[in-house]
Every structure is written in structure tokens, then in C-alpha cells.
Write a protein that holds these residues in place. Structure first.
Motif, PDB file in Angstrom:
ATOM      1  N   GLU A 144      28.077  30.075  32.843  1.00 27.50           N
ATOM      2  CA  GLU A 144      29.514  29.981  33.047  1.00 27.50           C
ATOM      3  C   GLU A 144      29.977  31.036  34.039  1.00 27.50           C
ATOM      4  OE1 GLU A 144      31.846  30.112  29.581  1.00 27.50           O
ATOM      5  OE2 GLU A 144      31.209  28.162  28.837  1.00 27.50           O
ATOM      6  N   ASN A 145      30.827  30.631  34.930  1.00 28.46           N
ATOM      7  CA  ASN A 145      31.467  31.551  35.860  1.00 28.46           C
ATOM      8  C   ASN A 145      32.955  31.463  35.565  1.00 28.46           C
ATOM      9  OD1 ASN A 145      32.668  32.878  37.972  1.00 28.46           O
ATOM     10  ND2 ASN A 145      31.340  32.011  39.538  1.00 28.46           N
ATOM     11  N   GLU A 146      33.453  32.432  34.824  1.00 28.95           N
ATOM     12  CA  GLU A 146      34.816  32.335  34.302  1.00 28.95           C
ATOM     13  C   GLU A 146      35.851  32.174  35.408  1.00 28.95           C
ATOM     14  OE1 GLU A 146      35.647  35.596  31.816  1.00 28.95           O
ATOM     15  OE2 GLU A 146      34.350  34.955  30.182  1.00 28.95           O
ATOM     16  N   LEU A 147      35.625  32.853  36.524  1.00 26.14           N
ATOM     17  CA  LEU A 147      36.618  32.798  37.582  1.00 26.14           C
ATOM     18  C   LEU A 147      36.684  31.418  38.219  1.00 26.14           C
ATOM     19  CD1 LEU A 147      38.644  34.580  39.111  1.00 26.14           C
ATOM     20  CD2 LEU A 147      36.867  34.927  40.817  1.00 26.14           C
ATOM     21  N   ALA A 148      35.533  30.707  38.262  1.00 23.86           N
ATOM     22  CA  ALA A 148      35.487  29.422  38.940  1.00 23.86           C
ATOM     23  C   ALA A 148      35.904  28.260  38.055  1.00 23.86           C
ATOM     24  CB  ALA A 148      34.080  29.164  39.474  1.00 23.86           C
ATOM     25  N   LEU A 149      35.934  28.439  36.764  1.00 26.30           N
ATOM     26  CA  LEU A 149      36.276  27.347  35.869  1.00 26.30           C
ATOM     27  C   LEU A 149      37.780  27.131  35.812  1.00 26.30           C
ATOM     28  CD1 LEU A 149      33.817  28.083  32.930  1.00 26.30           C
ATOM     29  CD2 LEU A 149      33.565  26.445  34.771  1.00 26.30           C
ATOM     30  N   ASP A 150      38.171  25.897  35.665  1.00 23.42           N
ATOM     31  CA  ASP A 150      39.593  25.563  35.659  1.00 23.42           C
ATOM     32  C   ASP A 150      40.348  26.254  34.526  1.00 23.42           C
ATOM     33  OD1 ASP A 150      39.346  23.986  37.860  1.00 23.42           O
ATOM     34  OD2 ASP A 150      39.003  22.149  36.741  1.00 23.42           O
ATOM     35  N   LYS A 155      43.423  33.953  35.486  1.00 25.91           N
ATOM     36  CA  LYS A 155      42.603  35.024  36.053  1.00 25.91           C
ATOM     37  C   LYS A 155      42.487  34.867  37.564  1.00 25.91           C
ATOM     38  CE  LYS A 155      38.452  37.625  34.882  1.00 25.91           C
ATOM     39  NZ  LYS A 155      37.266  37.691  34.010  1.00 25.91           N
ATOM     40  N   LYS A 156      42.338  33.642  38.038  1.00 26.81           N
ATOM     41  CA  LYS A 156      42.265  33.402  39.471  1.00 26.81           C
ATOM     42  C   LYS A 156      43.579  33.787  40.135  1.00 26.81           C
ATOM     43  CE  LYS A 156      39.988  30.279  41.402  1.00 26.81           C
ATOM     44  NZ  LYS A 156      39.400  29.072  41.990  1.00 26.81           N
ATOM     45  N   ALA A 157      44.682  33.480  39.471  1.00 26.48           N
ATOM     46  CA  ALA A 157      45.987  33.839  40.024  1.00 26.48           C
ATOM     47  C   ALA A 157      46.135  35.353  40.118  1.00 26.48           C
ATOM     48  CB  ALA A 157      47.101  33.240  39.166  1.00 26.48           C
ATOM     49  N   ASP A 195      36.794  44.294  36.948  1.00 34.61           N
ATOM     50  CA  ASP A 195      35.915  43.141  37.145  1.00 34.61           C
ATOM     51  C   ASP A 195      35.507  42.890  38.592  1.00 34.61           C
ATOM     52  OD1 ASP A 195      35.996  42.331  34.364  1.00 34.61           O
ATOM     53  OD2 ASP A 195      38.055  41.668  34.745  1.00 34.61           O
ATOM     54  N   PHE A 196      36.343  43.298  39.550  1.00 32.20           N
ATOM     55  CA  PHE A 196      36.099  42.914  40.931  1.00 32.20           C
ATOM     56  C   PHE A 196      36.335  44.074  41.898  1.00 32.20           C
ATOM     57  CE2 PHE A 196      37.534  39.114  38.669  1.00 32.20           C
ATOM     58  CZ  PHE A 196      36.478  38.248  38.923  1.00 32.20           C
ATOM     59  N   THR A 197      35.702  43.944  43.071  1.00 33.70           N
ATOM     60  CA  THR A 197      35.976  44.809  44.212  1.00 33.70           C
ATOM     61  C   THR A 197      36.732  43.987  45.239  1.00 33.70           C
ATOM     62  OG1 THR A 197      34.035  46.222  43.890  1.00 33.70           O
ATOM     63  CG2 THR A 197      34.954  46.126  46.104  1.00 33.70           C
ATOM     64  N   SER A 243      34.414  35.844  44.970  1.00 32.26           N
ATOM     65  CA  SER A 243      35.178  35.212  43.898  1.00 32.26           C
ATOM     66  C   SER A 243      36.620  34.928  44.289  1.00 32.26           C
ATOM     67  CB  SER A 243      35.165  36.107  42.653  1.00 32.26           C
ATOM     68  OG  SER A 243      33.857  36.382  42.244  1.00 32.26           O
ATOM     69  N   GLY A 244      37.012  35.348  45.460  1.00 32.26           N
ATOM     70  CA  GLY A 244      38.377  35.113  45.917  1.00 32.26           C
ATOM     71  C   GLY A 244      38.470  35.338  47.408  1.00 32.26           C
TER      72      GLY A 244
END
Length: 302
Positions: A144-150, A155-157, A195-197, A243-244
Motif C-alpha cells: 500500500e502506498n497511502e499517498l497514492a490511494l484515493d 493527505k495528498k491535499a 513524512d516527506f521532504t 509523492s507530489g
């Protein structure tokens, strides 16, 4: 008398028919496999691919071969133990794909979708994520890739919101730059959260030709220092899927543009760095920018 004659004439014909029937039956028995030898064909894992973003497949060993059934419809690139895939056109038909990594083989199927819900397929842990069939091949199962799942739209926002805020920041790292082919690529800003850079790059296009960014590759490089005779000691590379951030961004000729991306948070040593590679669509102007680990490790939070 007549009946005896007919019986004598018909007997060889009956014997020949019986012999032919026995031969046909025996041949059919040989050609028909036994019920114990019949197995259902294994189901191939579908890998979602689009023409607007890159799908990443990461394996536990170096990739030495990628064979795509309909190669004209898909763009494929090998980098160490990773494979990058993108459809060349919309609505590309499904096609099988065979990959050899180390001494093992993996087989799946590329399927075009408008927007992949999963863009990172991680097959590095064969025991946990791969299903071995006992013949040396591995049919992977994607994590699972949480950021990519609908289901993770919020989280994507949030990630896109932080990238938007980063675009408004003042440039801070003009010294981290590379110049090539009348193009200048530099690091403008970097931020971290749990979680991200978040990275913002500046591209100065001194040429008259637009620079269309097609592929953007991120790799964490460790143990890159050279020892005697310029040999690298145990260099390790790990692909990092963005991821973005936008795709297919264009920096027009004689202008300056900015690119923003979010990649999974990581911790690197003093001997490591982040290698950022920009590849041009329908062009050969490739920009490679090494970002020192200390710049990212000491970055402010956002």
C-alpha cells in the motif's frame, strides 16, 4: 454360400476398423495430459501505467533485463534495481512484461489507466511481498502506498498545500547548482516534515528552445566517496518515487522556471547525497544535480 462369402469379405474390414480405432484411442491418450498434469495459468499482477506520470517498480537485486510485449506503446528505463515505466500514448493496450533481477524473474502485465492509484510497486522483500512458485520466478504483490490511494485524498491535499507554500518562499540555496547545455539547475528551497521532504528547484533556460521536463528521477546515494585509484567503495543507490509535484513541466526559452516535488523522508549520512535527474521530452539535455545530505538533514520543518 453367399452369406459365407460376404462374411469372409467383411471380416478384414472390421478388423482394420477395430485396429484403427485402437490406434486413434492410443494416440489421443498420449496427446491428452492427465488430470494431475493440468494446472491453471497463474494470474499476472496488473501494473497501472499512464501517459502523464511515471510508475516505479523496485526489486531486491540489480535489474538486467526488461522485456515488454508491445514495446512501442510503453517507455521503459532501468536504473540499478528499479524500473521506470510510462505509456507512450493514451489508451495503450495491455501487454505482459518480464523482468530479470539478480538471478530471479518477475512477470506481470502493464495496464493503462488514466491515473494510477498506485505508482510505487516495491518487490524488495521477496518473502513478505513476493509469492515464489518454486521455479525461481516471483510474482510480486504491491504494498500500500497511502499517498497514492484515493482514500488518502486529505493527505495528498496537505502535501500539495505545503508545496504551494514552498513556492512562495525566498530562495535559500543558490550555491547548490549545475550548469550544462545553456541550462542552470539549482536548489532553491528544501523543507521537511514527519513524512516527506519538500524540494523546490530553479531552472534558468538560457537557450531559445523550451525545456520540457519529462522524467524527474530521485536517488539516495550512499558511500559515494572514492578511494584509491578512483574506485567507489560499496556505493548503494535507492530510488525515491516522488509523492507530489507537477509532471511534464515546461520552462520556456529565455525564461526562468521553478519545479516543486515531495519525496519520502529519509536520513542520509555525511557520505550520502540526493541525486536529482531531469530528463527532457524528445530531447537529450539531461541535468543531474547532487544535493548534499547535510543540506536536507538541516532543513527547516514546514
Amino acid at each position: 454360400m453367399l452369406s459365407k462369402l460376404l462374411l469372409a469379405l467383411g471380416l478384414p474390414v472390421l478388423l482394420a476398423s477395430a485396429s484403427s480405432a485402437q490406434t486413434t484411442s492410443a494416440t489421443s491418450a498420449l496427446l491428452r495430459p492427465s488430470s494431475s498434469a493440468v494446472h491453471g495459468a497463474p494470474t499476472l499482477l496488473d501494473v497501472a501505467v499512464s501517459d502523464s506520470s511515471t510508475t516505479y517498480l523496485v526489486f531486491s537485486g540489480p535489474v538486467s533485463l526488461v522485456d515488454v510485449g508491445m514495446a512501442n506503446n510503453y517507455l521503459v528505463k532501468i536504473e540499478a534495481n528499479a524500473v521506470f515505466v510510462r505509456a507512450r500514448r493514451k489508451a495503450a493496450p495491455p501487454t505482459p512484461m518480464l523482468i530479470r533481477f539478480g538471478s530471479k524473474y518477475w512477470m506481470g502485465r502493464l495496464v493503462y489507466v488514466n491515473r494510477p492509484v498506485l505508482q510505487l510497486y516495491d518487490f524488495q522483500k521477496d518473502g513478505a511481498l513476493g509469492l515464489s512458485n518454486g521455479a525461481g520466478s516471483v510474482a510480486g504483490a504491491a504494498p500500500e502506498n497511502e499517498l497514492a490511494l484515493d482514500k488518502e485524498r486529505e493527505k495528498k491535499a496537505a502535501v500539495e498545500g505545503k508545496l504551494s507554500a514552498l513556492r512562495k518562499s525566498k530562495e535559500e540555496h543558490q550555491a547548490v547548482a549545475v550548469v550544462d547545455n545553456d541550462l542552470v539547475l539549482s536548489l532553491a528551497n528544501v523543507r521537511n516534515d514527519r513524512d516527506f521532504t519538500y524540494l523546490r528547484f530553479k531552472v534558468i533556460n538560457h537557450s531559445a528552445i523550451d525545456y520540457n521536463v519529462d522524467f524527474t528521477d530521485f536517488q539516495l546515494v550512499e558511500n559515494a566517496q572514492k578511494k584509491f585509484l578512483a574506485k567507489k567503495k560499496n556505493e548503494a543507490r535507492r530510488p525515491l518515487a516522488p509523492s507530489g509535484g507537477g509532471t511534464n513541466q515546461v520552462v520556456s526559452g529565455r525564461t526562468t522556471g521553478y519545479l516543486t516535488y515531495a519525496i519520502p523522508l529519509y536520513a542520509a549520512t555525511d557520505r550520502g547525497y540526493l541525486e536529482v535527474t531531469l530528463r527532457e521530452l524528445n530531447g537529450a539535455r539531461v541535468l543531474v544535480l547532487p544535493v548534499p545530505s547535510r543540506v536536507i538533514n538541516r532543513a527547516s520543518t514546514i
